[in-house]
Design a protein around this motif. Structure first.
Motif, PDB file in Angstrom:
ATOM      1  N   ALA A 233      -0.120  -2.069 -10.033  1.00 32.22           N
ATOM      2  CA  ALA A 233      -0.379  -2.989  -8.926  1.00 32.22           C
ATOM      3  C   ALA A 233       0.660  -2.825  -7.828  1.00 32.22           C
ATOM      4  CB  ALA A 233      -0.387  -4.428  -9.451  1.00 32.22           C
ATOM      5  N   ALA A 234       1.925  -2.583  -8.207  1.00 29.62           N
ATOM      6  CA  ALA A 234       2.993  -2.447  -7.209  1.00 29.62           C
ATOM      7  C   ALA A 234       2.751  -1.237  -6.311  1.00 29.62           C
ATOM      8  CB  ALA A 234       4.343  -2.328  -7.905  1.00 29.62           C
ATOM      9  N   GLY A 236      -0.133   0.319  -5.826  1.00 29.86           N
ATOM     10  CA  GLY A 236      -1.362   0.093  -5.079  1.00 29.86           C
ATOM     11  C   GLY A 236      -1.151  -0.764  -3.851  1.00 29.86           C
ATOM     12  N   ARG A 237      -0.344  -1.807  -3.976  1.00 28.63           N
ATOM     13  CA  ARG A 237      -0.090  -2.686  -2.822  1.00 28.63           C
ATOM     14  C   ARG A 237       0.636  -1.937  -1.716  1.00 28.63           C
ATOM     15  NH1 ARG A 237       0.607  -6.738  -6.970  1.00 28.63           N
ATOM     16  NH2 ARG A 237       2.823  -6.243  -7.149  1.00 28.63           N
ATOM     17  N   LYS A 238       1.556  -1.061  -2.086  1.00 31.60           N
ATOM     18  CA  LYS A 238       2.281  -0.285  -1.062  1.00 31.60           C
ATOM     19  C   LYS A 238       1.336   0.643  -0.315  1.00 31.60           C
ATOM     20  CE  LYS A 238       6.723  -0.259  -3.532  1.00 31.60           C
ATOM     21  NZ  LYS A 238       7.701   0.592  -4.270  1.00 31.60           N
ATOM     22  N   LYS A 240      -1.922   0.392  -0.003  1.00 30.30           N
ATOM     23  CA  LYS A 240      -2.988  -0.335   0.681  1.00 30.30           C
ATOM     24  C   LYS A 240      -2.597  -0.738   2.094  1.00 30.30           C
ATOM     25  CE  LYS A 240      -6.337  -3.986  -0.337  1.00 30.30           C
ATOM     26  NZ  LYS A 240      -6.739  -5.015  -1.318  1.00 30.30           N
ATOM     27  N   VAL A 241      -1.296  -0.949   2.330  1.00 34.31           N
ATOM     28  CA  VAL A 241      -0.844  -1.403   3.657  1.00 34.31           C
ATOM     29  C   VAL A 241      -0.249  -0.255   4.470  1.00 34.31           C
ATOM     30  CG1 VAL A 241      -0.480  -3.770   2.932  1.00 34.31           C
ATOM     31  CG2 VAL A 241       1.398  -2.128   2.710  1.00 34.31           C
ATOM     32  N   MET A 254      -8.852  -0.777  -4.981  1.00 35.16           N
ATOM     33  CA  MET A 254      -7.749  -0.699  -5.933  1.00 35.16           C
ATOM     34  C   MET A 254      -8.173  -1.240  -7.292  1.00 35.16           C
ATOM     35  SD  MET A 254      -3.774  -1.926  -5.592  1.00 35.16           S
ATOM     36  CE  MET A 254      -3.986  -3.698  -5.594  1.00 35.16           C
ATOM     37  N   ARG A 479      -4.415  -9.723  -9.473  1.00 35.32           N
ATOM     38  CA  ARG A 479      -3.516  -8.684  -9.945  1.00 35.32           C
ATOM     39  C   ARG A 479      -4.260  -7.394 -10.281  1.00 35.32           C
ATOM     40  NH1 ARG A 479       1.605  -8.405 -13.363  1.00 35.32           N
ATOM     41  NH2 ARG A 479       1.446  -6.343 -14.328  1.00 35.32           N
ATOM     42  N   GLY A 481      -6.438  -5.957  -8.709  1.00 33.45           N
ATOM     43  CA  GLY A 481      -6.659  -5.129  -7.533  1.00 33.45           C
ATOM     44  C   GLY A 481      -7.727  -5.604  -6.582  1.00 33.45           C
TER      45      GLY A 481
END
Length: 686
Positions: A233-234, A236-238, A240-241, A254, A479, A481
């Motif tokens: 998840a960490a 993926g979040r990076k 995604k933005v 995600m 969480r 995604g």
């Protein structure tokens, strides 16, 4: 050996100073992985300018046939893939999930597309929507392939299935792909990918491969492209933005690791079959792929009064798990992907213990082959959280053979504990009590992408907690995604652009290759049932002669079918009904209409294939006169099997109306129509 990437139609070798990947079992060097020197911008342009046009030349059915042929080609070579899979730490059972599961997804999507999609290069999504009073202005949604590239970033735990489950819907949609496998197991992905290229089945530019980092790949994407990601998840979040993804609103799907749970119902007692199923499922999910599954059970939620019984049963099951070289048939669980991953899992374990979790059981460290120091071996470990509301197991995930027992006092507490995961890919409910299952399902559904309800009736055929299926959505909220993969036709639509079109009925027919009520029709002196599949045109229509409905018709139909419903045969009862009089059976109208439009002699129309969308709109009474219009609505050529005559399915729009011109019934019938023997290919065109 150095892994190669496949870019712009050629294999390209990585740099000498790439990342060294080692065997998970013995720690021996396997490959150097590097994407240094790749021109990522050129890869994107190649996909858009070569791969996309090449794929879009074909229909859904033709692309589905490619997928099936590719699956067959890979299946004939899967033993060589298994040989490499052992190096990742996977047992033969683990490899079945990854390799055979991936091939199964290809087969499944190939069948799905040919069964549920038209033999076209676009998809008409819904029925026409009337936007005006007279019906001359209609709306409809048509889906077309995006003219970009799908970038697939995959996790290390499923190097084959992870690639194939993403490729399947996208390729059928007509969108080229760039695949980026995780570095630790990229050598297995590269081997399967190499076979796909060697097959020559996919058109040029349809797929490309990056072994190593993605460099500046994201800088070259735009609004026609899409990204799918599976991993932490960490990370993926990076991704995604990323500024360029945000600037161009690039779709980002995600699918992240989540703290999935299994809930044992309060009604289940030790000795019940459901109790045994629960223990077996938890133990299996802890040990398959050494617990390295995004769907693995991490939180084991059980009634307080069953806690000791569950703990003892799990200890017994896990104590029988043998560790070692996955090539050996007696080994039940292989290593983690490597020693570094074991250190990561052990680090999370220490954090969980610091937050109140206790080690309730840890399996044997004895190995049947393999190297404990250089490999990634770790025994199955069961934790217990005496204060589940304060447990770090709701926030920290040891991505390995670890799960945490959590007691609950009521179903509401069980639901609340499950929801503490803040969004999961999958949860399991094990109970034979349907009301209990209903309460738990609706309590948990908002926080889960998929829920398995397991009991004695489905256990024999259930695919289990951790097995995503091609026809169901794989993904989850929060969480997990907030994305969706697979899901049958839904997965294909991720790669299509939905466009709402507003037009008159006849123009809609020209766009959609499907007849729309109100559009202009064409009539011919030759009865449409006397024509081969290729000779029938969309909008070709037959207006039948008329027939007056008599009392004898109604009585005879009632006697024939045994349908003596009062509205048809009871004069007094019918007078007090919503119709105010006796009316004809609806199914009599369909039968009578068939008598009006069917051409009885043998001919190209071979059989009735089905009836859809039936609606009875106006009642027909004694003395009313009916007439029917039969119009070719759509056509779909069928793939002939060896020895079969070639055929196609023709859908006919049928409208029955009365002497006042009012529509009394609407429906579609499907017929199997013979194709001309010399014509084997679809006549559909965009």
């Amino acid at each position: 050996m150095k892994l190669h990437s496949y870019a712009v139609g050629a294999w390209q070798q990585g740099a000498d100073d790439g990342t060294l990947v080692t065997d998970a079992v013995y720690g021996e060097p396997v490959a150097l992985v590097s994407s240094q020197g790749l021109d990522f911008g050129a890869m994107v342009r190649y996909a858009r300018e070569v791969g996309g046009p090449n794929l879009r030349k074909y229909t859904f059915h033709e692309r589905a046939a490619m997928l099936r042929a590719l699956a067959q080609y890979l299946q004939a070579r899967k033993e060589q893939f298994y040989a490499l899979s052992y190096k990742t730490g996977a047992t033969q059972y683990d490899g079945w999930f990854d390799i055979d599961g991936g091939l199964g997804t290809f087969f499944s999507y190939s069948s799905l597309a040919r069964r549920e999609l038209p033999n076209e290069r676009f998809l008409v999504e819904d029925d026409p929507l009337t936007l005006s009073k007279q019906g001359t202005f209609l709306g409809r949604h048509i889906l077309v392939p995006r003219e970009g590239v799908a970038v697939h970033i995959n996790a290390y735990n499923f190097p084959v299935w992870g690639m194939l489950e993403k490729l399947a819907p996208g390729l059928i949609a007509g969108v080229p792909a760039i695949v980026k496998p995780a570095t630790q197991t990229a050598y297995l992905t590269e081997a399967v990918f190499r076979a796909m290229i060697e097959s020559g089945i996919l058109p040029e530019g349809a797929i490309q491969l990056i072994c190593g980092g993605i460099g500046d790949l994201f800088e070259h994407l735009n609004e026609q492209d899409s990204v799918t990601f599976t991993g932490s998840a960490a990370t993926g979040r990076k991704l995604k933005v990323h500024p360029n993804l945000v600037a161009h609103a690039v779709p980002f799907n995600m699918e992240a690791d989540s703290l999935n749970c299994a809930i044992l119902g309060q009604s289940v007692e030790p000795g019940d079959l459901e109790f045994e199923l629960f223990v077996k499922e938890v133990a299996r999910e802890m040990t398959v792929k050494a617990g390295q599954k995004c769907t693995a059970i991490r939180r084991v939620i059980v009634p307080k009064d069953k806690l000791e019984a569950v703990l003892e049963a799990l200890k017994q099951a896990l104590s029988q798990v043998t560790l070692g070289d996955p090539r050996r048939p007696e080994v039940r669980m292989g290593p983690l992907v490597g020693a570094a991953q074991r250190r990561d899992v052990q680090g999370v374990l220490e954090q969980l213990k610091a937050q109140g979790c206790e080690v309730a059981f840890q399996g044997s460290s004895e190995l049947l082959g393999g190297d404990w120091e250089k490999g990634g071996f770790m025994p199955p470990t069961l934790l217990y959280s005496p204060k589940p509301w304060e447990s770090g197991a709701h926030d920290l995930e040891p991505f390995g053979p670890v799960a945490t027992l959590m007691p609950y006092g009521s179903l509401d507490e069980a639901i609340a504990l499950a929801r503490r995961g803040k969004g999961s890919l999958v949860g399991s409910i094990v109970t034979y009590n349907r009301q209990e299952a209903r309460t738990l399902f609706f309590g948990c559904a908002t926080h889960h992408g998929r829920m398995l309800i397991l009991n004695r009736e489905n256990a024999q055929e259930s695919t289990g907690h951790g097995s995503p299926l091609p026809l169901l959505v794989h993904g989850g909220p929060g969480r997990a995604g907030a994305g969706e993969e697979l899901g049958g036709v839904r997965g294909i639509k991720h790669y299509l652009q939905r466009c709402a079109v507003q037009a008159d009925p006849t123009t809609l027919v020209a766009l959609s290759n499907e007849y729309v009520r109100g559009a202009k029709v064409r009539e011919d002196v030759v009865h449409p049932f006397r024509k081969y599949f290729e000779d029938l045109e969309i909008g070709e229509s037959l207006l039948t002669h008329r027939r007056t409905v008599t009392e004898a018709d109604i009585v005879n139909f009632a006697n024939l079918t045994g349908d003596y419903f009062y509205a048809h045969v009871d004069e007094i009862g019918a007078r007090d009904s919503i119709f105010g009089k006796r009316v004809a059976h609806g199914y009599f109208l369909i039968s009578a209409a068939a008598g009006l439009f069917v051409s009885p002699a043998p001919g190209p129309v071979l059989a009735n294939y089905g009836l859809e969308h039936l609606r009875f709109i106006e009642p027909v009474g004694i003395g009313d006169t009916i007439q029917a219009r039969l119009t070719v609505k759509s056509k779909s050529a069928k793939d002939p099997k060896p020895g079969e005559r070639p055929t196609g399915v023709v859908t006919w729009a049928v409208e029955i109306f009365n002497q006042e011109g009012k529509t009394v019934a609407l429906y579609d019938i499907l017929t199997l129509v013979e194709r001309k023997p010399a014509v084997q290919n679809s006549t559909a065109s965009a």
